[in-house]
Motif scaffolding. Structure first.
Motif, short mmCIF file in Angstrom:
data_model
loop_
_atom_site.label_atom_id
_atom_site.label_comp_id
_atom_site.label_asym_id
_atom_site.label_seq_id
_atom_site.Cartn_x
_atom_site.Cartn_y
_atom_site.Cartn_z
N ALA A 181 60.63 8.50 26.17
CA ALA A 181 60.65 9.14 27.50
C ALA A 181 62.08 9.21 28.02
CB ALA A 181 59.76 8.38 28.48
N VAL A 182 62.87 8.17 27.78
CA VAL A 182 64.26 8.16 28.26
C VAL A 182 65.07 9.23 27.50
CG1 VAL A 182 66.37 6.77 28.46
CG2 VAL A 182 64.15 5.75 28.99
N TYR A 183 64.82 9.37 26.20
CA TYR A 183 65.52 10.43 25.45
C TYR A 183 65.10 11.81 25.94
CZ TYR A 183 68.09 7.60 22.10
OH TYR A 183 69.00 6.75 21.53
N ARG A 184 63.82 11.97 26.28
CA ARG A 184 63.36 13.28 26.80
C ARG A 184 64.08 13.60 28.12
NH1 ARG A 184 58.34 11.74 24.84
NH2 ARG A 184 57.66 10.98 26.88
N GLU A 185 64.21 12.58 28.95
CA GLU A 185 64.91 12.77 30.23
C GLU A 185 66.39 13.07 29.97
OE1 GLU A 185 63.71 13.28 32.99
OE2 GLU A 185 65.03 12.66 34.61
N PHE A 186 66.96 12.40 28.99
CA PHE A 186 68.36 12.68 28.60
C PHE A 186 68.49 14.16 28.22
CE2 PHE A 186 71.47 13.26 25.22
CZ PHE A 186 72.62 12.71 25.78
N ASP A 187 67.55 14.66 27.39
CA ASP A 187 67.59 16.06 26.95
C ASP A 187 67.46 17.02 28.13
OD1 ASP A 187 67.85 15.31 24.32
OD2 ASP A 187 65.70 15.39 23.91
N ARG A 188 66.67 16.61 29.12
CA ARG A 188 66.45 17.46 30.29
C ARG A 188 67.74 17.53 31.13
NH1 ARG A 188 64.67 17.53 35.49
NH2 ARG A 188 64.90 15.28 35.75
N LEU A 189 68.45 16.38 31.20
CA LEU A 189 69.60 16.29 32.10
C LEU A 189 70.89 16.78 31.46
CD1 LEU A 189 68.99 12.72 33.63
CD2 LEU A 189 68.65 14.92 34.77
N THR A 190 71.00 16.68 30.13
CA THR A 190 72.30 16.95 29.49
C THR A 190 72.10 17.41 28.04
OG1 THR A 190 74.28 15.88 28.63
CG2 THR A 190 72.47 14.44 29.09
N ARG A 191 73.14 17.98 27.49
CA ARG A 191 73.06 18.41 26.08
C ARG A 191 73.52 17.32 25.12
NH1 ARG A 191 75.43 21.38 23.03
NH2 ARG A 191 73.81 21.91 21.59
N GLY A 192 74.35 16.41 25.57
CA GLY A 192 74.87 15.36 24.70
C GLY A 192 76.19 15.77 24.06
N ALA A 193 77.00 14.77 23.72
CA ALA A 193 78.31 15.01 23.10
C ALA A 193 78.11 15.67 21.74
CB ALA A 193 79.04 13.69 22.94
N ALA A 194 78.96 16.66 21.40
CA ALA A 194 78.78 17.41 20.16
C ALA A 194 78.77 16.50 18.93
CB ALA A 194 79.87 18.46 20.05
N ALA A 195 79.73 15.63 18.82
CA ALA A 195 79.80 14.74 17.65
C ALA A 195 80.14 13.34 18.16
CB ALA A 195 80.86 15.24 16.68
#
Ligand code: ATP
Length: 298
Positions: A181-195
């Protein structure tokens, strides 16, 4: 041999850099793990069938069926050696459950080491690490302990040097947070660092053993997502900072919060302040690094 007990530490992520979701749903990580001296102990005894029991303050939150990572570890090892996993695994649980401190992963690694000794399977370190990676991304680190950089899903480990003892306080929150659930929320809030990659400043700070060097470079990319799902953690973090923590952050996917202290006395004072604040369930002091899964009796 009739019983083997294995002690296994919790972990804190001193850097958790998260990439965007991959097609398989996992995220590429640069994950710097540090083992901390809060321990579960798993005891394996011969039995007529696979059975899990658990004791400790959080015991009622631990599944006692085959979904328990300790049970899965026993099954995977037995399958490799053509054995029937008839074993009683008792988990004396001290690591907060669903707290972002890899308690379930720790029990998986501990059960593996315990069953290997009980059954005399004599699996190599490489084989044990292989089974750990199959059990979950955080399980290999529970086996090795100390400090390590995890890449890939976090399971490819490079050991890291730590130049001294760090003093921490861990504040457990009421109720857990589900890591997916925390990773899903992360995906909702941000794209994440490329590498995502390990921070050179962080690795240097670990080598120095100096908490003043480590404090400003601690990072957790999941913190925003954990705080979004559990806004009350902001208050716990603020109490820690006001109480003299050199750094305050969410541990892994939370909801446990981690506070780096200057020394043992400051850590104890900080734990008292956190407990008195009523913003957490319990606050515990612990030092790092700690050794990985270790046989204590057998
Ligand atoms: P991580 O830090 O690896 O994300 P966590 O510390 O947040 O994990 P765990 O304590 O490992 O969380 O528990 C997550 C879930 O895993 C629990 O809610 C429980 O359903 C399940 N689980 C399976 N085996 C165990 C175990 N041995 N101990 C605790 N939980 C377990």
């Amino acid at each position: 041999m009739t019983a083997v007990a294995v002690r296994v530490p919790a972990k804190v992520n001193v850097q958790l850099a998260v990439g965007p979701a991959r097609p398989d749903g996992f995220h590429d990580l640069a994950n710097v793990f540090l083992a901390v001296g809060l321990y579960d102990e798993v005891t394996a005894t011969r039995a007529d069938s696979l059975r899990i029991t658990c004791s400790g303050p959080d015991a009622d939150k631990v599944p006692l069926d085959r979904t328990n990572l300790a049970a899965r570890a026993a099954e995977l090892l037995a399958a490799r050696y053509g054995l029937v996993p008839d074993v009683h695994l008792h988990i004396a649980k001290d690591i907060p459950v669903a707290g972002g401190m890899a308690g379930g992963s720790a029990d998986g690694a501990a059960a593996l080491v315990a069953c290997d000794a009980l059954w005399g399977t004599g699996a190599s370190r490489a084989e044990l690490l292989d089974i750990c990676a199959e059990l979950g991304s955080d399980v290999p680190f529970s086996l090795v302990g100390g400090a390590a950089l995890g890449t890939g899903r976090g399971e490819k480990l490079t050991p890291l040097e730590v130049g001294g003892t760090f003093h921490w306080v861990f504040a457990a929150a009421d109720g857990g947070l589900s890591t997916p659930a925390v990773y899903r929320e992360f995906d909702r809030l941000t794209r994440g660092a490329a590498a995502p990659s390990a921070s050179p400043a962080l690795l240097a700070a670990l080598r120095s053993g100096d908490p003043f060097e480590l404090a400003p470079v601690l990072t957790n990319d999941l913190q925003g997502a954990a705080l979004s799902l559990r806004p009350s953690l902001t208050e716990t973090l603020a109490v820690g900072t006001a109480g003299g923590a050199l750094a305050s952050l969410v541990s892994g996917s939370g909801p446990t919060t981690a506070f780096l202290a200057e020394d043992e006395a400051s850590a104890r004072k900080l734990a008292d302040a956190l407990t008195a604040s009523g913003t957490c369930r319990t606050a515990r002091v612990a030092t790092s690094p700690a050794p990985g899964a270790t046989i204590v009796t057998g």
